[in-house]
Design a protein around this motif. Sequence first.
Motif, PDB file in Angstrom:
ATOM      1  N   GLU A   4       0.848  -1.199   0.000  1.00 42.78           N
ATOM      2  CA  GLU A   4       0.000   0.000   0.000  1.00 42.78           C
ATOM      3  C   GLU A   4       0.883   1.248   0.000  1.00 42.78           C
ATOM      4  O   GLU A   4       1.805   1.372   0.796  1.00 42.78           O
ATOM      5  N   THR A   5       0.555   2.160  -0.909  1.00 44.79           N
ATOM      6  CA  THR A   5       1.348   3.380  -1.076  1.00 44.79           C
ATOM      7  C   THR A   5       0.461   4.610  -0.953  1.00 44.79           C
ATOM      8  O   THR A   5      -0.758   4.507  -0.786  1.00 44.79           O
ATOM      9  N   GLU A  15      10.235   2.737   2.525  1.00 49.23           N
ATOM     10  CA  GLU A  15       9.900   3.754   3.525  1.00 49.23           C
ATOM     11  C   GLU A  15       8.721   4.626   3.090  1.00 49.23           C
ATOM     12  O   GLU A  15       8.115   5.314   3.911  1.00 49.23           O
ATOM     13  N   ASP A  16       8.364   4.589   1.805  1.00 50.46           N
ATOM     14  CA  ASP A  16       7.225   5.361   1.289  1.00 50.46           C
ATOM     15  C   ASP A  16       5.941   4.540   1.251  1.00 50.46           C
ATOM     16  O   ASP A  16       4.914   5.010   0.766  1.00 50.46           O
ATOM     17  N   THR A  17       5.999   3.307   1.739  1.00 44.52           N
ATOM     18  CA  THR A  17       4.820   2.444   1.775  1.00 44.52           C
ATOM     19  C   THR A  17       4.250   2.424   3.191  1.00 44.52           C
ATOM     20  O   THR A  17       4.782   3.042   4.113  1.00 44.52           O
ATOM     21  N   ASP A  78      -2.233  -3.662  13.338  1.00 47.42           N
ATOM     22  CA  ASP A  78      -2.135  -3.944  11.911  1.00 47.42           C
ATOM     23  C   ASP A  78      -2.385  -2.619  11.198  1.00 47.42           C
ATOM     24  O   ASP A  78      -3.500  -2.090  11.227  1.00 47.42           O
ATOM     25  N   ILE A  79      -1.346  -2.075  10.584  1.00 46.94           N
ATOM     26  CA  ILE A  79      -1.423  -0.733  10.006  1.00 46.94           C
ATOM     27  C   ILE A  79      -1.628  -0.822   8.487  1.00 46.94           C
ATOM     28  O   ILE A  79      -0.887  -1.512   7.790  1.00 46.94           O
ATOM     29  N   HIS A  80      -2.628  -0.105   8.012  1.00 48.76           N
ATOM     30  CA  HIS A  80      -2.981  -0.063   6.588  1.00 48.76           C
ATOM     31  C   HIS A  80      -3.231   1.387   6.186  1.00 48.76           C
ATOM     32  O   HIS A  80      -3.239   2.282   7.007  1.00 48.76           O
ATOM     33  N   ARG A  81      -3.487   1.575   4.912  1.00 43.86           N
ATOM     34  CA  ARG A  81      -4.065   2.825   4.439  1.00 43.86           C
ATOM     35  C   ARG A  81      -5.276   2.446   3.609  1.00 43.86           C
ATOM     36  O   ARG A  81      -5.317   1.386   2.990  1.00 43.86           O
ATOM     37  N   GLY A 169      -5.197   7.334   6.748  1.00 45.45           N
ATOM     38  CA  GLY A 169      -5.479   8.081   5.536  1.00 45.45           C
ATOM     39  C   GLY A 169      -5.945   7.195   4.391  1.00 45.45           C
ATOM     40  O   GLY A 169      -6.427   6.077   4.601  1.00 45.45           O
ATOM     41  N   THR A 170      -5.785   7.706   3.179  1.00 41.59           N
ATOM     42  CA  THR A 170      -6.150   6.980   1.960  1.00 41.59           C
ATOM     43  C   THR A 170      -4.977   7.051   0.986  1.00 41.59           C
ATOM     44  O   THR A 170      -3.958   7.690   1.270  1.00 41.59           O
ATOM     45  N   ASP A 171      -5.159   6.451  -0.167  1.00 43.44           N
ATOM     46  CA  ASP A 171      -4.118   6.527  -1.196  1.00 43.44           C
ATOM     47  C   ASP A 171      -3.947   7.947  -1.735  1.00 43.44           C
ATOM     48  O   ASP A 171      -2.993   8.224  -2.459  1.00 43.44           O
ATOM     49  N   LYS A 172      -4.823   8.861  -1.364  1.00 43.58           N
ATOM     50  CA  LYS A 172      -4.707  10.265  -1.787  1.00 43.58           C
ATOM     51  C   LYS A 172      -3.882  11.095  -0.802  1.00 43.58           C
ATOM     52  O   LYS A 172      -3.498  12.224  -1.109  1.00 43.58           O
ATOM     53  N   ASN A 173      -3.609  10.567   0.388  1.00 42.66           N
ATOM     54  CA  ASN A 173      -2.770  11.266   1.351  1.00 42.66           C
ATOM     55  C   ASN A 173      -1.302  11.147   0.955  1.00 42.66           C
ATOM     56  O   ASN A 173      -0.924  10.270   0.184  1.00 42.66           O
ATOM     57  N   THR A 174      -0.474  12.019   1.528  1.00 41.72           N
ATOM     58  CA  THR A 174       0.968  11.950   1.288  1.00 41.72           C
ATOM     59  C   THR A 174       1.621  11.048   2.334  1.00 41.72           C
ATOM     60  O   THR A 174       1.050  10.779   3.397  1.00 41.72           O
ATOM     61  N   VAL A 175       2.822  10.622   2.031  1.00 43.88           N
ATOM     62  CA  VAL A 175       3.611   9.822   2.975  1.00 43.88           C
ATOM     63  C   VAL A 175       3.804  10.604   4.271  1.00 43.88           C
ATOM     64  O   VAL A 175       3.638  10.065   5.369  1.00 43.88           O
ATOM     65  N   ALA A 176       4.154  11.886   4.149  1.00 43.77           N
ATOM     66  CA  ALA A 176       4.404  12.703   5.343  1.00 43.77           C
ATOM     67  C   ALA A 176       3.159  12.805   6.212  1.00 43.77           C
ATOM     68  O   ALA A 176       3.253  12.714   7.450  1.00 43.77           O
TER      69      ALA A 176
END
Length: 195
Positions: A4-5, A15-17, A78-81, A169-176
Amino acid sequence: HSQETFSDSRKDVEEDTIVGVGEELAKVLSDYGYNVIHDKTKYDIMGEGLDRNLAYSYARDGIGKILEENPSIEVILDIHRDGGKKKRVTNIDGVDTAQVMLFNGISTNAKGQVIERLPNKNLQGNLAFSLQIQLKGREIFPGLMYKNYLKSLRYNQHFRERSILAEVGTDKNTVAEAKNAMNYLGALINEVVSE
């Protein structure tokens, strides 16, 4: 779901996932003094490429082994986005932060009937833990917690009374934004566990 990114994730940069987001949470919890085991196994690509449908089955075996080797573990995270049409973001102390949704598997079908093959003796404990985090989040970090979501299956939450699945968040959020949320989620977990 290790693959998931986020909207600005760099290709093939762990680190960006969501794994990188999990690593941030592991650091935060370690700073609070907890012994943390961060399982980075890619359960969603163990078969013939990406397959999220079997990830929970593969993860069940991995979690079982970790718990067998470390029986004193009390909390499983269990951490997801999430996926979504838009980002879920709030601002805490001037910092853009992904909102967190707690996802609870309740081992029932769409009609509310118990799924016998998915027993969860820890269901009430899981729901209580999730609710405590939600309420504490609303109290000390308004806007951080999106909602608590109930879903029919189990999602490996049967292993411990304090098991949660957090959608950051969602796939629309940023990594930061996602990593920023870990400071606050870690603080909430510490507050609830230490009470």
